[in-house]
Design an enzyme around this catalytic site. Structure first.
Site, short mmCIF file in Angstrom:
data_model
loop_
_atom_site.label_atom_id
_atom_site.label_comp_id
_atom_site.label_asym_id
_atom_site.label_seq_id
_atom_site.Cartn_x
_atom_site.Cartn_y
_atom_site.Cartn_z
N LYS A 1 6.45 13.59 0.60
CA LYS A 1 6.48 14.49 -1.20
C LYS A 1 7.81 15.50 -0.78
CE LYS A 1 4.18 11.53 -3.56
NZ LYS A 1 4.79 10.04 -3.36
N LYS B 1 5.01 1.46 -5.15
CA LYS B 1 5.51 1.60 -7.28
C LYS B 1 6.99 1.71 -6.98
CE LYS B 1 0.95 2.94 -8.63
NZ LYS B 1 0.50 3.75 -7.96
N LYS C 1 5.02 -0.15 3.47
CA LYS C 1 4.08 -0.52 2.72
C LYS C 1 4.84 -1.19 1.38
CE LYS C 1 2.43 3.90 0.10
NZ LYS C 1 1.48 4.34 -0.22
P1 TYM Z 1 -1.91 4.36 -6.13
O1 TYM Z 1 -1.46 4.63 -7.27
O2 TYM Z 1 -0.87 5.66 -5.04
O3 TYM Z 1 -2.44 3.62 -5.46
C1 TYM Z 1 -3.27 3.09 -5.28
C2 TYM Z 1 -4.47 2.59 -5.15
O4 TYM Z 1 -3.60 1.28 -3.92
C3 TYM Z 1 -3.15 1.27 -3.31
N1 TYM Z 1 -2.37 0.84 -2.77
C4 TYM Z 1 -2.20 0.19 -1.66
N2 TYM Z 1 -3.45 -1.13 -0.70
C5 TYM Z 1 -2.30 -2.07 0.32
N3 TYM Z 1 -1.58 -1.94 0.50
C6 TYM Z 1 -0.28 -0.99 -0.21
N4 TYM Z 1 0.87 -1.29 -0.19
C7 TYM Z 1 -1.18 0.16 -1.21
N5 TYM Z 1 -0.04 0.72 -2.30
C8 TYM Z 1 -1.22 1.47 -2.31
C9 TYM Z 1 -3.99 2.46 -3.05
O5 TYM Z 1 -4.76 2.39 -1.41
C10 TYM Z 1 -4.85 3.30 -3.73
O6 TYM Z 1 -5.83 2.67 -3.39
N6 TYM Z 1 -4.10 9.16 -4.39
C11 TYM Z 1 -4.27 7.67 -5.62
C12 TYM Z 1 -4.82 7.82 -6.51
C13 TYM Z 1 -6.20 8.61 -6.73
C14 TYM Z 1 -7.23 8.19 -6.17
C15 TYM Z 1 -8.34 9.36 -6.52
C16 TYM Z 1 -7.45 7.34 -5.17
C17 TYM Z 1 -6.08 10.19 -6.97
N7 TYM Z 1 -7.62 10.49 -6.97
C18 TYM Z 1 -9.45 9.77 -6.61
C19 TYM Z 1 -9.14 7.44 -5.34
C20 TYM Z 1 -10.10 8.41 -5.68
C21 TYM Z 1 -2.34 7.08 -5.74
O7 TYM Z 1 -1.45 7.52 -5.27
O8 TYM Z 1 -2.85 5.88 -5.49
#
Ligand code: TYM
Length: 331
Positions: free
Chosen positions: A113, A198, A195
């Site tokens: 970031k 979004k 990967k």
């Molecule tokens: P975020 O919003 O980036 O993504 C949500 C979930 O999707 C998974 N993910 C992927 N898995 C496989 N391949 C990909 N290309 C891929 N892109 C995203 C992420 O691993 C995630 O499970 N920090 C977290 C959000 C969060 C969170 C938490 C998660 C905040 N507090 C507490 C678990 C527990 C995040 O940015 O996810």
């Protein structure tokens, strides 16, 4: 016996994609009967990178709608929005006193970031893993279904929980990343570069809201080559990725046919991509249509969000009472 507690979250920073689905949401749906589940939209986390809140409500609604469209039942799980549960912020404050600047600065996502937004290296970005630990520990969750990219954050959450317990007494259990099947999942972008995400690489990411033609177009231009020249060769990453997607959405006999063709050096990537495109359209279309219906029903969304907040606050305040007692903050 009481059910094990599960928690996971998704940031409302853009459209959800296949990585979110196969890394996270598919597991949520499979876990909802067996476990005591809390799933939430991480809108506080979103503020660390997306300070403009004009689109935020819409995005939060879309994440809720897409989760339900993927099969999550808000009657079975607590489906809520992070900012509706202020108890999380209090636990975040306590955990911040046991998180050290050095370790936070070394976190991979923080370093990424800093590179991506050098003009907005805010304290929220630095302490992102602490807020994430608070999200998990506030429900004393032990299983956290996430994709591979969240592994380091989970390790940090375990460290903060251990430090808390060491200092104040045994209150917080140790959470583990979870995926059905042994491995955490990482879905690569269609050009094989990084990967699916979004916000980056949009033409190489398949979103759950993409229409049929766009899905076809993205898959048909996915990177391939002229094919293997030796039987049973290893697949390059970008080809492996197409096969991964085929494994996820197509029938086994179709996968086997293309595997055999590849191993015999007679694979036609055009046919492979056409097949994948049709199977992907059939996979995404019902999710997209159902999500759009739910998203247009604001009364339903508001009811679900309120109901989720109530369930989440009941669990969160019970943990917070134990945390305060352990810390002797109970006057
Ligand atoms: P975020 O919003 O980036 O993504 C949500 C979930 O999707 C998974 N993910 C992927 N898995 C496989 N391949 C990909 N290309 C891929 N892109 C995203 C992420 O691993 C995630 O499970 N920090 C977290 C959000 C969060 C969170 C938490 C998660 C905040 N507090 C507490 C678990 C527990 C995040 O940015 O996810």
């Amino acid at each position: 016996m009481s059910k094990e507690v599960v928690l996971s979250g998704i940031r409302p920073t853009g459209f959800l994609h296949l990585g979110n689905y196969f890394g996270a949401m598919r597991n949520y749906v499979r876990m909802q009967d067996e476990f005591n589940c809390y799933f939430f939209v991480a809108n506080w986390h979103a503020l660390t990178t997306h300070p403009d809140t004009k689109e935020l409500q819409n995005s939060v609604h879309r994440v809720i709608a897409e989760n339900i469209a993927c099969g999550l039942d808000p009657e079975k799980v607590a489906l809520y929005v992070q900012s509706d549960v202020p108890e999380i912020a209090e636990l975040y404050l306590y955990l911040n006193t046991m998180a050290y600047k050095g370790e936070l600065e070394k976190t991979t996502t923080f370093k990424d970031k800093v590179r991506q937004q050098p003009d907005n290296v805010n304290a929220g970005l630095l302490t992102y893993p602490v807020l994430m630990a608070a999200d998990i520990l506030i429900h004393r969750a032990v299983k956290v279904p996430v994709g591979k990219d969240q592994e380091q954050h989970l390790e940090m959450a375990r460290n903060f929980a251990e430090r808390f317990n060491h200092r104040y007494g045994d209150v917080l259990p140790s959470p583990q990343a979870f995926n059905f099947g042994s491995e955490l999942v990482k879905i690569m972008s269609l050009d094989g570069n990084g990967k699916m995400s979004k916000s980056e690489n949009q033409m190489n990411t398949l979103f759950l809201a993409d229409d049929d033609d766009l899905i076809r177009k993205k898959i048909m231009k996915a990177k391939t080559d002229s094919g293997p020249t030796e039987t049973n060769s290893a697949k390059p990453d970008y080809i492996e990725n197409i096969f991964t997607l085929l494994k996820l959405v197509s029938e086994e006999s179709i996968l086997n046919k293309f595997e055999t063709d590849f191993n015999n050096c007679v694979i036609r990537y055009g046919d492979l991509k056409k097949q994948l495109a049709e199977d992907m359209v059939n996979f995404i279309k019902p999710i997209r249509e159902k999500a759009a219906d739910i998203q247009n029903n604001k009364t339903l969304l508001s009811k679900i969000i309120h109901q989720g907040a109530e369930k989440a606050r009941a669990s969160a305040s019970a943990t917070l009472t134990e945390v305060r007692n352990a810390m002797r903050l109970n006057y």
